[in-house]
Write a protein that holds these residues in place. Structure first.
Motif, PDB file in Angstrom:
ATOM      1  N   ASP A 165      -4.762  -1.666 -23.809  1.00  0.00           N
ATOM      2  CA  ASP A 165      -4.886  -0.266 -24.711  1.00  0.00           C
ATOM      3  C   ASP A 165      -6.212  -0.215 -25.541  1.00  0.00           C
ATOM      4  OD1 ASP A 165      -4.004   2.357 -25.432  1.00  0.00           O
ATOM      5  OD2 ASP A 165      -4.852   1.517 -27.040  1.00  0.00           O
ATOM      6  N   ALA A 166      -6.195  -1.551 -26.556  1.00  0.00           N
ATOM      7  CA  ALA A 166      -7.073  -1.892 -26.806  1.00  0.00           C
ATOM      8  C   ALA A 166      -8.784  -1.823 -26.260  1.00  0.00           C
ATOM      9  CB  ALA A 166      -7.161  -2.904 -27.652  1.00  0.00           C
ATOM     10  N   LEU A 167      -8.416  -2.571 -25.307  1.00  0.00           N
ATOM     11  CA  LEU A 167     -10.034  -2.859 -24.347  1.00  0.00           C
ATOM     12  C   LEU A 167     -10.387  -1.310 -23.932  1.00  0.00           C
ATOM     13  CD1 LEU A 167      -9.518  -6.162 -22.044  1.00  0.00           C
ATOM     14  CD2 LEU A 167     -11.621  -5.096 -23.521  1.00  0.00           C
ATOM     15  N   GLY A 168      -9.477  -1.088 -23.269  1.00  0.00           N
ATOM     16  CA  GLY A 168      -9.643   0.678 -22.975  1.00  0.00           C
ATOM     17  C   GLY A 168     -10.177   1.867 -24.220  1.00  0.00           C
ATOM     18  N   LEU A 169      -9.709   1.087 -25.150  1.00  0.00           N
ATOM     19  CA  LEU A 169     -10.005   2.342 -26.340  1.00  0.00           C
ATOM     20  C   LEU A 169     -12.068   1.773 -26.880  1.00  0.00           C
ATOM     21  CD1 LEU A 169      -9.602   4.339 -28.642  1.00  0.00           C
ATOM     22  CD2 LEU A 169      -9.464   2.535 -30.323  1.00  0.00           C
ATOM     23  N   GLY A 170     -11.819   0.596 -26.514  1.00  0.00           N
ATOM     24  CA  GLY A 170     -13.251   0.419 -26.578  1.00  0.00           C
ATOM     25  C   GLY A 170     -13.940   0.953 -25.624  1.00  0.00           C
ATOM     26  N   LEU A 171     -13.741   0.652 -24.413  1.00  0.00           N
ATOM     27  CA  LEU A 171     -14.685   1.765 -23.410  1.00  0.00           C
ATOM     28  C   LEU A 171     -14.527   2.971 -23.010  1.00  0.00           C
ATOM     29  CD1 LEU A 171     -15.708   0.909 -20.677  1.00  0.00           C
ATOM     30  CD2 LEU A 171     -13.959   1.489 -19.356  1.00  0.00           C
ATOM     31  N   PHE A 172     -13.755   3.256 -23.480  1.00  0.00           N
ATOM     32  CA  PHE A 172     -13.627   4.918 -23.352  1.00  0.00           C
ATOM     33  C   PHE A 172     -14.744   5.915 -24.281  1.00  0.00           C
ATOM     34  CE2 PHE A 172      -9.057   4.871 -20.698  1.00  0.00           C
ATOM     35  CZ  PHE A 172      -9.841   4.452 -19.283  1.00  0.00           C
ATOM     36  N   SER A 173     -13.890   4.843 -25.677  1.00  0.00           N
ATOM     37  CA  SER A 173     -15.405   5.646 -26.511  1.00  0.00           C
ATOM     38  C   SER A 173     -16.318   5.477 -26.425  1.00  0.00           C
ATOM     39  CB  SER A 173     -14.561   5.099 -28.182  1.00  0.00           C
ATOM     40  OG  SER A 173     -14.451   3.678 -27.875  1.00  0.00           O
ATOM     41  N   THR A 174     -16.809   4.280 -25.942  1.00  0.00           N
ATOM     42  CA  THR A 174     -18.865   4.084 -25.159  1.00  0.00           C
ATOM     43  C   THR A 174     -18.744   4.264 -24.049  1.00  0.00           C
ATOM     44  OG1 THR A 174     -18.249   1.850 -26.378  1.00  0.00           O
ATOM     45  CG2 THR A 174     -19.609   2.031 -25.290  1.00  0.00           C
ATOM     46  N   VAL A 175     -18.441   4.532 -23.487  1.00  0.00           N
ATOM     47  CA  VAL A 175     -18.470   5.813 -22.049  1.00  0.00           C
ATOM     48  C   VAL A 175     -18.587   7.429 -22.786  1.00  0.00           C
ATOM     49  CG1 VAL A 175     -17.627   6.920 -20.163  1.00  0.00           C
ATOM     50  CG2 VAL A 175     -17.564   4.673 -20.313  1.00  0.00           C
ATOM     51  N   GLY A 176     -17.907   7.690 -23.512  1.00  0.00           N
ATOM     52  CA  GLY A 176     -17.918   9.032 -23.725  1.00  0.00           C
ATOM     53  C   GLY A 176     -19.217   8.924 -25.187  1.00  0.00           C
ATOM     54  N   ALA A 177     -19.154   8.446 -25.955  1.00  0.00           N
ATOM     55  CA  ALA A 177     -20.623   8.477 -26.717  1.00  0.00           C
ATOM     56  C   ALA A 177     -21.684   7.919 -26.166  1.00  0.00           C
ATOM     57  CB  ALA A 177     -20.426   7.351 -27.413  1.00  0.00           C
ATOM     58  N   SER A 178     -21.606   7.487 -24.989  1.00  0.00           N
ATOM     59  CA  SER A 178     -22.535   7.438 -23.762  1.00  0.00           C
ATOM     60  C   SER A 178     -23.297   8.444 -22.950  1.00  0.00           C
ATOM     61  CB  SER A 178     -23.239   6.314 -23.176  1.00  0.00           C
ATOM     62  OG  SER A 178     -23.869   6.027 -22.306  1.00  0.00           O
ATOM     63  N   MET A 179     -22.375   9.161 -23.010  1.00  0.00           N
ATOM     64  CA  MET A 179     -21.959  10.663 -22.177  1.00  0.00           C
ATOM     65  C   MET A 179     -22.690  11.228 -22.532  1.00  0.00           C
ATOM     66  SD  MET A 179     -18.685  10.550 -19.216  1.00  0.00           S
ATOM     67  CE  MET A 179     -20.351  11.738 -18.776  1.00  0.00           C
ATOM     68  N   ALA A 180     -22.654  11.462 -23.973  1.00  0.00           N
ATOM     69  CA  ALA A 180     -22.657  12.267 -25.001  1.00  0.00           C
ATOM     70  C   ALA A 180     -24.053  12.676 -25.740  1.00  0.00           C
ATOM     71  CB  ALA A 180     -22.114  12.446 -26.010  1.00  0.00           C
ATOM     72  N   HIS A 181     -24.365  10.859 -25.408  1.00  0.00           N
ATOM     73  CA  HIS A 181     -26.059  10.766 -25.994  1.00  0.00           C
ATOM     74  C   HIS A 181     -27.185  11.219 -24.641  1.00  0.00           C
ATOM     75  CE1 HIS A 181     -29.204   8.311 -27.605  1.00  0.00           C
ATOM     76  NE2 HIS A 181     -29.597   8.003 -26.318  1.00  0.00           N
ATOM     77  N   GLN A 182     -26.444  11.492 -23.823  1.00  0.00           N
ATOM     78  CA  GLN A 182     -27.359  10.989 -22.135  1.00  0.00           C
ATOM     79  C   GLN A 182     -27.731  12.779 -22.157  1.00  0.00           C
ATOM     80  OE1 GLN A 182     -26.221   9.096 -18.791  1.00  0.00           O
ATOM     81  NE2 GLN A 182     -25.980   7.526 -19.689  1.00  0.00           N
ATOM     82  N   VAL A 183     -26.507  13.436 -22.526  1.00  0.00           N
ATOM     83  CA  VAL A 183     -27.394  15.141 -22.355  1.00  0.00           C
ATOM     84  C   VAL A 183     -28.087  15.376 -24.000  1.00  0.00           C
ATOM     85  CG1 VAL A 183     -25.253  15.440 -20.588  1.00  0.00           C
ATOM     86  CG2 VAL A 183     -24.731  15.504 -23.450  1.00  0.00           C
ATOM     87  N   GLY A 184     -28.489  14.625 -24.682  1.00  0.00           N
ATOM     88  CA  GLY A 184     -28.578  15.204 -26.108  1.00  0.00           C
ATOM     89  C   GLY A 184     -27.895  15.927 -26.875  1.00  0.00           C
ATOM     90  N   CYS A 185     -26.715  15.773 -27.423  1.00  0.00           N
ATOM     91  CA  CYS A 185     -26.029  15.296 -28.647  1.00  0.00           C
ATOM     92  C   CYS A 185     -26.601  14.439 -29.675  1.00  0.00           C
ATOM     93  CB  CYS A 185     -24.757  15.526 -28.578  1.00  0.00           C
ATOM     94  SG  CYS A 185     -24.161  16.258 -26.512  1.00  0.00           S
ATOM     95  N   ASP A 186     -26.852  14.969 -31.101  1.00  0.00           N
ATOM     96  CA  ASP A 186     -26.772  14.306 -31.467  1.00  0.00           C
ATOM     97  C   ASP A 186     -26.121  12.825 -32.316  1.00  0.00           C
ATOM     98  OD1 ASP A 186     -24.962  14.979 -33.461  1.00  0.00           O
ATOM     99  OD2 ASP A 186     -26.874  16.445 -33.949  1.00  0.00           O
TER     100      ASP A 186
END
Length: 207
Positions: free
Chosen positions: A102-123
């Motif tokens: 679960d800790a690994l999943g939390l790390g992966l999903f939160s990182t992916v979420g931040a990455s996708m937000a960054h890619q679409v121009g979020c600050d």
């Protein structure tokens, strides 16, 4: 080397999905749900956060629609896990394994979420928030469906905080020119380690 890192990420993603789904199965079984309920709650727990994120940033198709194999895999997982007795779910070794996953999943999903937000121009700040949404909202929706106060809102060991700090680490790595793949691996390792440490030493927010 890069090829093996990508395979490692795929394994982390698989384990993370299974771990998140398993927490949904446990809660659904505690509430006496049948197979349909168990499957539904497991899907929501695994993909709820990513779905909320995708809807917020207008990313289509949704992650679990695009990767439909996961939906089928979780159906098989729910069928296999649903009949197991409470003794299995309460086994200390099983619990420790899935806490780590679960800790690994939390790390992966939160990182992916931040990455996708960054890619679409979020600050920077919004990207962190969407990283947290991706990592924790599946569990929030799971608890609401199961008529519980969301666990992430209780004064327990750090969880959403780990997702926020891990997302920040990922974005800071990008800011300093580190490529996305190593930035992702660093952020996952940081989030996972912080979550496990917070559980082991019962680290909580001061208020």
């Amino acid at each position: 080397m890069i090829f093996s890192q990508i395979h490692a990420l795929a394994l982390v993603e698989l384990f993370g999905v299974l771990a998140f789904a398993f927490t949904g199965i446990i809660e659904a079984r505690k509430k006496g749900m049948d197979l349909i309920g168990v499957y539904t709650v497991s899907m929501i727990t695994a993909f709820g956060g990513g779905t909320v994120r995708d809807l917020m940033i207008g990313h289509y198709p949704l992650y679990w629609v695009q990767h439909s194999g996961y939906a089928l895999m979780l159906l098989g997982f729910a069928i296999a896990a649903a009949p197991l007795s409470a003794v299995f779910y309460e086994n200390s070794i099983i619990t420790k394994v899935f806490v780590t996953l679960d800790a690994l999943g939390l790390g992966l999903f939160s990182t992916v979420g931040a990455s996708m937000a960054h890619q679409v121009g979020c600050d920077f700040y919004i990207s962190i928030l969407l990283g947290v949404v991706t990592g924790v909202f599946g569990g929030i929706i799971r608890d609401i469906i199961c008529n519980e106060i969301p666990n992430v809102f209780r004064r327990n060991e750090l969880y959403a905080t780990c997702a926020a700090l891990g997302s920040a680490v990922f974005l800071i790595c990008l800011y300093f020119g580190i490529d996305e793949l190593p930035s992702t691996l660093v952020a996952i390792a940081f989030t996972t380690a912080l979550r496990i440490i917070s559980i082991k030493y019962r680290v909580k927010l001061p208020f």
